[in-house]
Each structure stands twice: as structure tokens, then as C-alpha cells.
Write an enzyme that holds these catalytic residues in place. Structure first.
Site, PDB file in Angstrom:
ATOM      1  N   TYR A 151     -14.615  84.135 -71.107  1.00 45.53           N
ATOM      2  CA  TYR A 151     -14.933  85.436 -70.493  1.00 45.53           C
ATOM      3  C   TYR A 151     -16.422  85.531 -70.140  1.00 45.53           C
ATOM      4  CZ  TYR A 151     -15.026  90.523 -69.890  1.00 45.53           C
ATOM      5  OH  TYR A 151     -15.184  91.798 -69.392  1.00 45.53           O
ATOM      6  N   LYS A 155     -17.988  85.847 -66.324  1.00 50.26           N
ATOM      7  CA  LYS A 155     -18.749  87.011 -65.886  1.00 50.26           C
ATOM      8  C   LYS A 155     -20.170  86.621 -65.465  1.00 50.26           C
ATOM      9  CE  LYS A 155     -15.560  90.141 -66.403  1.00 50.26           C
ATOM     10  NZ  LYS A 155     -14.986  90.846 -65.226  1.00 50.26           N
TER      11      LYS A 155
END
Length: 257
Positions: A151, A155
Site C-alpha cells: 500500500y 501510494k
């Protein structure tokens, strides 16, 4: 200062719930016509009923599905002026040895590839028309380390992609910016807390304001960035985190969160 988006057409991915839904509602309240894109048909239908907009059921990872949703949205509402890429998935905190490759691939694909595909599908049309505003949704976890080894990197890549696309399309009248939410009260976070994967108390304590960010607060930043009030802002990602990033340097001295 009142933001007026009357006459603008906005496509919001991941619009059926969470930050995407909050963004769609905020854009609608500012006057924009809304096309919500998601795989959740029931959530989209509820959003369309609330906004009087268009429910574009589709998948940001499937090129044909995405293209059809955009084509139908523009046929119903008109050419897109605004794109917000809110479709994304979370992951469980895991050590590298615990994470299956399939999970890593899924998190990277949805959060990064899905953002890229939506931008690549919409941005060129905006550039040909000489106008448009795109806002990507990344995360404060894209700025530093954490136990989210898919994640966080996804991002971080979205933040970099935002800069690249801003530079690519600036001369064509298209602005590309991002918003990096801190830990935000959403149904996904609620589920993680309920299953014991995350602690709401820990998340709140990481914010110097002592609480989770709200989806509405994230949406307010998006509305500003797509408005004429942000006409000279391009290629930046704005943290909406209650001071999470700013407080990091204070923690070793007993200050901050």
C-alpha cells in the site's frame, strides 16, 4: 469564498463508498454533475439517486469496462471537466515474509495501475479540449515507512505519477494534483477496526488533533483543487492529515502525537 462548479462534469472512481462517495457528494453540492464509477452497483445507485447523476458501473482495472463507463458518462452528462481517482484498496499490516505475492499484486494494481488507467483514459480528452482538472487520492503512508509494504509504495508511486502527469498536460490546460489523506474514518477502516486488524485509538493518537480525519475533510480539499481558486496549483499532493506528517519530528522530543 464560495466555490461554484456549475456546468462542470465530474467522474469519480470508487464513488460508491468512503472517500469517493464523500468527494462525489461535495462536488455535487458545489454544482457539478456527477458520474460515479465503481463495481458496487447498489452503492452507485444510491449515489446517483442522491446526486441526480449517472451510475457508471465499471472496473478501473479493465480497459474495456473503463472506456465504456467513460463513454456512457459523457453521452449522458457531457465531456468530463473533472476526474477524481478515489478507487483503492487497503491491506493488512504484514511483514514481507507473511505477504503473499497475489496480495501485493492486487494492492499495487488497484491503487497504482487503477489510478494510471483512469488518468490515461480521461486526461488525453481533456488535453484535446484544452481544459480539465484531475485529483488523485494517495495517502500519507506514501511519504514514509510503515508495515504496509504494498500500500505504501503504491501510494508513493501515485504521488510521483501525479507530478509526471501534471508536467505532461500543463501546457494543454489540464491540472493534475493529489490529496494524501491521513487515517480517515471510512467503512473500510471501520471494518479493519471491527476485525481487530487496526486500533482506532492508535490511529487517532497518531494525529496531533487526536482524532481520525473525516471523509468530508478530504473531499473539501478535492473540491478546492479542482476549482478556479487553485488555478495556479499544479503537480502537488496536499496532505489532509491533521498534522500527522508535520508532527513526526516532534515525537522524539515528547511533542506532537
Amino acid at each position: 469564498m464560495q466555490i461554484n462548479l456549475d456546468g462542470k462534469v465530474a467522474l469519480v472512481t470508487g464513488a460508491a463508498s468512503g472517500i469517493g462517495r464523500a468527494v462525489a457528494l461535495a462536488l455535487h453540492q458545489a454544482g457539478a454533475r456527477i458520474a460515479g464509477l465503481d463495481r458496487d452497483s447498489a452503492g452507485l445507485a444510491a449515489l446517483a439517486a442522491e446526486t441526480g447523476g449517472f451510475a457508471a458501473e465499471g472496473d478501473v482495472l479493465k480497459e474495456d469496462s473503463l472506456a465504456a463507463a467513460i463513454r456512457l458518462s459523457e453521452a449522458v452528462l457531457g465531456p468530463l471537466d473533472i476526474l477524481v481517482t478515489a478507487a483503492g484498496v487497503l491491506q493488512r499490516p504484514r511483514s514481507p515474509g507473511q505477504m503473499k505475492q497475489a496480495e501485493w499484486d492486487r494492492v499495487i494494481n488497484v491503487n497504482l495501475r487503477g489510478t494510471w488507467m483512469a488518468c490515461a483514459a480521461v486526461g488525453p480528452g481533456m488535453a484535446r479540449r484544452g481544459r480539465g482538472a484531475i485529483v488523485t487520492i494517495s495517502s500519507v503512508l506514501g511519504y514514509g515507512p510503515g508495515p504496509l509494504h504494498a500500500y505504501g509504495p503504491a501510494k508513493a508511486a501515485v504521488i510521483s505519477l501525479t507530478q509526471s502527469l501534471a508536467a505532461e498536460w500543463a501546457a494543454s490546460g489540464v491540472r493534475v494534483n493529489g490529496v494524501a489523506p491521513g487515517f480517515t474514518a471510512t467503512p473500510a477502516i471501520d471494518r479493519a477496526v471491527n476485525f481487530g486488524v487496526l486500533s482506532e485509538a492508535n490511529l487517532s493518537e497518531s494525529n496531533p488533533q487526536g482524532r481520525l480525519v473525516t471523509a468530508k475533510e478530504v473531499a473539501n480539499a478535492v473540491v478546492f483543487l479542482v476549482s478556479d481558486f487553485a488555478s495556479a496549483i499544479n503537480g502537488v499532493t496536499v496532505p489532509v492529515d491533521g498534522g500527522y506528517l508535520a508532527s513526526a519530528g516532534m515525537r522524539g522530543f515528547g511533542g506532537g502525537a
